[in-house]
Design a protein around this motif. Structure first.
Motif, mmCIF file in Angstrom:
data_model
loop_
_atom_site.group_PDB
_atom_site.id
_atom_site.type_symbol
_atom_site.label_atom_id
_atom_site.label_comp_id
_atom_site.label_asym_id
_atom_site.label_seq_id
_atom_site.Cartn_x
_atom_site.Cartn_y
_atom_site.Cartn_z
ATOM 1 N N LYS A 1 0.812 -1.207 0.000
ATOM 2 C CA LYS A 1 0.000 0.000 0.000
ATOM 3 C C LYS A 1 0.855 1.271 0.000
ATOM 4 O O LYS A 1 0.444 2.301 -0.539
ATOM 5 N N ASP A 2 2.032 1.199 0.606
ATOM 6 C CA ASP A 2 2.870 2.392 0.721
ATOM 7 C C ASP A 2 3.925 2.493 -0.372
ATOM 8 O O ASP A 2 4.816 3.344 -0.307
ATOM 9 N N SER A 3 3.825 1.649 -1.402
ATOM 10 C CA SER A 3 4.876 1.635 -2.429
ATOM 11 C C SER A 3 4.786 2.857 -3.329
ATOM 12 O O SER A 3 3.710 3.253 -3.780
ATOM 13 N N VAL A 4 5.957 3.464 -3.593
ATOM 14 C CA VAL A 4 6.056 4.491 -4.623
ATOM 15 C C VAL A 4 6.323 3.782 -5.952
ATOM 16 O O VAL A 4 6.590 2.582 -5.984
ATOM 17 N N TYR A 5 6.239 4.524 -7.049
ATOM 18 C CA TYR A 5 6.388 3.929 -8.374
ATOM 19 C C TYR A 5 7.863 3.916 -8.753
ATOM 20 O O TYR A 5 8.446 4.939 -9.110
ATOM 21 N N GLU A 6 8.489 2.713 -8.675
ATOM 22 C CA GLU A 6 9.915 2.551 -8.923
ATOM 23 C C GLU A 6 10.156 1.988 -10.318
ATOM 24 O O GLU A 6 9.384 1.162 -10.798
ATOM 25 N N THR A 7 11.250 2.396 -10.949
ATOM 26 C CA THR A 7 11.634 1.848 -12.240
ATOM 27 C C THR A 7 13.112 1.485 -12.213
ATOM 28 O O THR A 7 13.842 1.848 -11.299
ATOM 29 N N GLY A 8 13.543 0.751 -13.239
ATOM 30 C CA GLY A 8 14.953 0.400 -13.363
ATOM 31 C C GLY A 8 15.313 -0.962 -12.817
ATOM 32 O O GLY A 8 16.409 -1.468 -13.063
ATOM 33 N N ARG A 9 14.404 -1.579 -12.077
ATOM 34 C CA ARG A 9 14.656 -2.917 -11.537
ATOM 35 C C ARG A 9 13.315 -3.519 -11.125
ATOM 36 O O ARG A 9 12.316 -2.809 -11.001
ATOM 37 N N ARG A 10 13.307 -4.819 -10.929
ATOM 38 C CA ARG A 10 12.107 -5.466 -10.419
ATOM 39 C C ARG A 10 11.980 -5.176 -8.925
ATOM 40 O O ARG A 10 12.926 -5.362 -8.178
ATOM 41 N N SER A 11 10.823 -4.745 -8.516
ATOM 42 C CA SER A 11 10.607 -4.364 -7.128
ATOM 43 C C SER A 11 9.840 -5.451 -6.384
ATOM 44 O O SER A 11 8.794 -5.926 -6.850
ATOM 45 N N ASP A 12 10.339 -5.820 -5.209
ATOM 46 C CA ASP A 12 9.664 -6.811 -4.388
ATOM 47 C C ASP A 12 8.394 -6.247 -3.748
ATOM 48 O O ASP A 12 7.628 -6.982 -3.141
ATOM 49 N N LYS A 13 8.145 -4.950 -3.920
ATOM 50 C CA LYS A 13 6.932 -4.349 -3.373
ATOM 51 C C LYS A 13 5.712 -4.629 -4.244
ATOM 52 O O LYS A 13 4.581 -4.404 -3.816
ATOM 53 N N TRP A 14 5.951 -5.063 -5.485
ATOM 54 C CA TRP A 14 4.895 -5.554 -6.357
ATOM 55 C C TRP A 14 5.259 -6.998 -6.711
ATOM 56 O O TRP A 14 6.315 -7.251 -7.277
ATOM 57 N N ARG A 15 4.378 -7.937 -6.390
ATOM 58 C CA ARG A 15 4.690 -9.344 -6.628
ATOM 59 C C ARG A 15 3.545 -10.049 -7.345
ATOM 60 O O ARG A 15 2.388 -9.949 -6.930
ATOM 61 N N LYS A 16 3.890 -10.757 -8.394
ATOM 62 C CA LYS A 16 2.883 -11.531 -9.122
ATOM 63 C C LYS A 16 2.907 -12.980 -8.672
ATOM 64 O O LYS A 16 3.961 -13.528 -8.323
ATOM 65 N N VAL A 17 1.738 -13.596 -8.685
ATOM 66 C CA VAL A 17 1.602 -15.027 -8.407
ATOM 67 C C VAL A 17 0.855 -15.625 -9.597
ATOM 68 O O VAL A 17 -0.317 -15.314 -9.814
ATOM 69 N N ILE A 18 1.541 -16.449 -10.382
ATOM 70 C CA ILE A 18 0.962 -17.006 -11.604
ATOM 71 C C ILE A 18 0.176 -18.282 -11.289
ATOM 72 O O ILE A 18 0.626 -19.135 -10.521
#
Length: 291
Positions: free
Chosen positions: A178-195
């Protein structure tokens, strides 16, 4: 204007966490939508301009947002019978280049831009705001037409959402702090996908001569024959590759310019996104050999 999208890390299993929101993962292709001075440009995640492919999204056939804006989301082609985006339909839309083809597909395979983030709005860069602040701003912005939508989310209950997604045979979920800012340049562990992976057993029937790739086939359910099902390019580590090439030489039955073909004696287990309409494995990943 193009803004590099924030990339997701991968979570091995579904999880629940009150510090996260959870969204259904849309089975489409990532799109950065930019409206500047009433001119719309659409970009893939790799900064390829795909504006002309989507007249229903690019402002050609619809009104615009009330202010300049940059949005992050997915292009989806929703099956009206299931309410689920069909990836192959999305790719047909994306790959169309001729004007008459695009016009026809706009009618037969309409696309929707499903928005999950707002990066700029009315002259303000919002990327340093917390995710929930950006979500609040996004919820107040009027959408130009029914070709736009906003991805829903729930708070905390990732495992419950994943169960629903799996029951509907959808692609997966995304968890975002919820508190994540929008980061670029690398994969961020603050956004995680589960396939939501599917699984299959395959026969290895050949391999590429140059870069890595194993041709695979699957058994037909109604007889003993096997049929081609794609090529594995991911998942095999150096130990797996060494084991394969140590035993495959006696099984070689032919070759051509690109491939060496082998008897279907080596079996493997793979995971994949799903089956394509033509019966091929979509994005297969090697898991293990079956002995």
């Amino acid at each position: 204007m193009f803004i590099e999208p924030m990339l997701l890390a991968t979570a091995k299993t579904p999880f629940s966490d009150l510090h996260y929101i959870f969204e259904p993962k849309i089975d489409g292709h990532r799109l950065i939508y930019s409206q500047q001075k009433d001119t719309v440009r659409l970009y893939t995640r790799n900064n390829n301009d795909c504006t002309r492919q989507y007249p229903e999204i690019n402002g050609t056939t619809n009104v615009l947002f009330p202010h300049d804006i940059v949005l992050d989301g997915e292009v989806a082609c929703v099956d009206p019978a299931t309410g689920i985006s069909d990836f192959e339909s999305v790719m047909i839309r994306f790959q169309a280049k001729k004007a008459d083809k695009i016009t026809g597909l706009t009618a037969t395979l309409p696309s929707t831009f499903v928005i999950f983030d707002v990066l700029q709005y009315n002259g303000k860069d919002l990327r340093a705001l917390r995710l929930m602040e950006r979500k609040e701003i996004l919820s107040t912005i009027p959408l130009p037409s029914s070709s736009f939508g906003i991805v829903p989310f729930i708070e905390g209950a990732g495992e419950a959402l994943y169960t629903q997604i799996k029951e509907r045979n959808m692609e997966g979920i995304v968890g975002k702090r919820k508190d994540s800012v929008y980061e670029t340049g690398r994969r961020s562990d603050k956004w995680r996908k589960v396939i939501n992976w599917s699984y299959s057993e395959v026969f290895i029937t050949g391999y590429r001569k140059e870069e890595f790739g194993w041709l695979v086939a699957v058994s037909e359910s109604h007889n003993a024959k096997i049929r081609p099902a794609g090529i594995i390019e991911l998942g095999a580590n150096p130990t797996h590759k060494k084991a394969f090439y140590n035993v495959v030489k006696p099984l070689i039955i032919g070759e051509d310019r690109n491939f060496v073909y082998v008897e279907p004696r080596i079996r493997a287990r793979v995971k994949m996104r799903n089956w394509t309409r033509s019966g091929m494995l979509r994005s297969p990943v090697f898991i293990e050999f079956i002995v």
